[in-house]
Design a protein around this motif. Structure first.
Motif, PDB file in Angstrom:
ATOM      1  N   CYS A  66      -4.606  -0.088  -0.335  1.00 27.64           N
ATOM      2  CA  CYS A  66      -5.323  -1.121   0.258  1.00 27.64           C
ATOM      3  C   CYS A  66      -6.798  -0.687   0.516  1.00 27.64           C
ATOM      4  O   CYS A  66      -6.999   0.373   0.608  1.00 27.64           O
ATOM      5  CB  CYS A  66      -4.465  -1.603   1.355  1.00 27.64           C
ATOM      6  N   SER A  67      -7.623  -1.597   1.110  1.00 30.52           N
ATOM      7  CA  SER A  67      -9.138  -1.463   1.003  1.00 30.52           C
ATOM      8  C   SER A  67      -9.054  -0.243   2.294  1.00 30.52           C
ATOM      9  O   SER A  67      -9.999   0.648   2.204  1.00 30.52           O
ATOM     10  CB  SER A  67      -9.826  -2.641   1.337  1.00 30.52           C
ATOM     11  N   ARG A  68      -8.493  -0.434   3.105  1.00 32.83           N
ATOM     12  CA  ARG A  68      -8.721   0.387   4.484  1.00 32.83           C
ATOM     13  C   ARG A  68      -8.273   1.736   4.008  1.00 32.83           C
ATOM     14  O   ARG A  68      -9.095   2.641   4.303  1.00 32.83           O
ATOM     15  CB  ARG A  68      -7.456  -0.268   5.405  1.00 32.83           C
ATOM     16  N   CYS A  69      -7.286   2.098   3.211  1.00 38.74           N
ATOM     17  CA  CYS A  69      -7.172   3.401   2.962  1.00 38.74           C
ATOM     18  C   CYS A  69      -8.046   3.837   1.742  1.00 38.74           C
ATOM     19  O   CYS A  69      -8.115   5.126   1.908  1.00 38.74           O
ATOM     20  CB  CYS A  69      -5.555   3.375   2.406  1.00 38.74           C
ATOM     21  N   TRP A  99     -11.165   3.451   1.810  1.00 36.44           N
ATOM     22  CA  TRP A  99     -12.332   3.727   2.682  1.00 36.44           C
ATOM     23  C   TRP A  99     -11.852   5.201   3.418  1.00 36.44           C
ATOM     24  O   TRP A  99     -12.737   6.147   3.053  1.00 36.44           O
ATOM     25  CB  TRP A  99     -12.606   2.783   3.573  1.00 36.44           C
ATOM     26  N   ALA A 100     -10.983   5.323   3.647  1.00 34.96           N
ATOM     27  CA  ALA A 100     -10.429   6.817   4.382  1.00 34.96           C
ATOM     28  C   ALA A 100     -10.385   7.518   3.284  1.00 34.96           C
ATOM     29  O   ALA A 100     -10.897   8.917   4.039  1.00 34.96           O
ATOM     30  CB  ALA A 100      -9.009   6.486   5.090  1.00 34.96           C
ATOM     31  N   ARG A 155      -9.862  -6.300  -2.995  1.00 34.33           N
ATOM     32  CA  ARG A 155      -9.802  -5.382  -2.275  1.00 34.33           C
ATOM     33  C   ARG A 155      -8.523  -4.700  -2.026  1.00 34.33           C
ATOM     34  O   ARG A 155      -7.737  -4.351  -1.075  1.00 34.33           O
ATOM     35  CB  ARG A 155     -10.069  -5.848  -0.638  1.00 34.33           C
ATOM     36  N   CYS A 212       0.873  -1.214   0.088  1.00 32.99           N
ATOM     37  CA  CYS A 212       0.060  -0.012  -0.084  1.00 32.99           C
ATOM     38  C   CYS A 212       0.947   1.112  -0.006  1.00 32.99           C
ATOM     39  O   CYS A 212       1.704   1.243   0.889  1.00 32.99           O
ATOM     40  CB  CYS A 212      -0.948   0.023   1.244  1.00 32.99           C
ATOM     41  N   CYS A 230      -0.273   3.601   3.311  1.00 31.89           N
ATOM     42  CA  CYS A 230       0.208   3.140   4.665  1.00 31.89           C
ATOM     43  C   CYS A 230       1.314   2.341   4.943  1.00 31.89           C
ATOM     44  O   CYS A 230       1.959   2.144   5.948  1.00 31.89           O
ATOM     45  CB  CYS A 230      -1.190   2.605   5.442  1.00 31.89           C
TER      46      CYS A 230
END
Lengths: 156, 156
Positions: A142-145, A147-148, B128, A103, A106
């Motif tokens: 990545c999926s987390r980032c 979304w953010a 993802r 990513c 992050c």
DNA sequence: GTCAGTGCAAACTTTTTGCAACTAC
DNA sequence: GTAGTTGCAAAAAGTTTGCACTGAC
């Protein structure tokens, strides 16, 4: 192959490597090999140093770690990765080939398996080059980032 | 696309990037971009510093080079590679996707094109994860070192 | 006029090197 | 006994950071 068996096998491989290359079989070297094969996933020299400092039998210097890891790479028992700031290493015997998703936001690294990709790369014909191994680093978000990022955009 | 055109285009892209991210359009930044797009192949910060020090218009500090290259990577105009000791960079706009053959003996890096491989990687479905780019490093022994090795073996 | 950006030097991190002491062979 | 290895500390190499000054907006 179970873990105990792997450790024995790599010790044997390393012994043979050292003998056939005229290197000494020092206890430090085998302690390092053993510690590395107790680690799952990536590690760097500092982490390895920390692990061995706390260990029952052995404490080795950073210089020796750097020296030994070169031998281990040459013996094809360890591979080196370069992401982030410092060199990351990974045991390589009896390990499934995998690719790395990194990513760019992050810095997190995730390992993925993909048979088709693996085959495509392994079957590539290269002129005048004897492939020993390869590293595929896929960069993205990545999926987390993701979304953010979306959340941030919406709030604007 | 010819070289002059490329330079103009990337300057435009960078301008838009800077504006939409609230960064200033300093002459240093455009001088760096221009210099980078005059380089064919890989470069590191030190080489870039050297090139710009000798240049007619501009001399920039290393700190600025490090700062600017982060922006350029974010703007997708430069990509970063990690082989050898220091970070290597490469312009990325209007450049053919290529893979890297790295000799574990002499450290030489060779670029190769391979359509099938390119397609296989580009078409990979990742859960993802939003891929932006990738790097494939193939390690092995180059023809030159292979010969040297054989010669050495024979002489033993 | 203001604050992001720059240059410089110092600091920091990671890796390499020189050398005396040690030990595998 | 000897030469390859080790540990330590110093040095090197690459990158980041703090701060005063500058200039893009």
């Amino acid at each position: 192959m179970e873990n105990k068996n792997v450790k024995e096998t790599v010790r044997k491989i390393f012994t043979e490597y050292l003998e056939s290359n005229g290197h000494r079989k020092t206890p430090e070297r085998f302690a390092i090999l053993d510690t590395i094969y107790s680690i799952n996933g990536h590690f760097d020299i500092d982490m390895l140093y920390g692990l061995m400092a706390n260990q029952e039998n052995f404490r080795v210097s950073r210089a020796t770690l750097y020296n030994t890891i070169i031998l281990l790479m040459d013996a094809k028992l360890v591979i080196k990765h370069l992401f982030g700031n410092s060199s990351q290493y990974e045991k390589s015997f009896n390990i499934e080939t995998h690719h790395h998703l990194i990513c760019t936001q992050c810095g997190k690294v995730k390992e993925v398996q993909n048979e088709e990709l693996k085959d495509a790369i392994a079957n590539t014909r290269l002129n005048r080059f004897q492939m020993s191994h390869y590293s595929l680093y896929i960069y993205g978000i990545c999926s987390r980032c993701l979304w953010a990022k979306r959340r941030k955009k919406t709030n604007k």
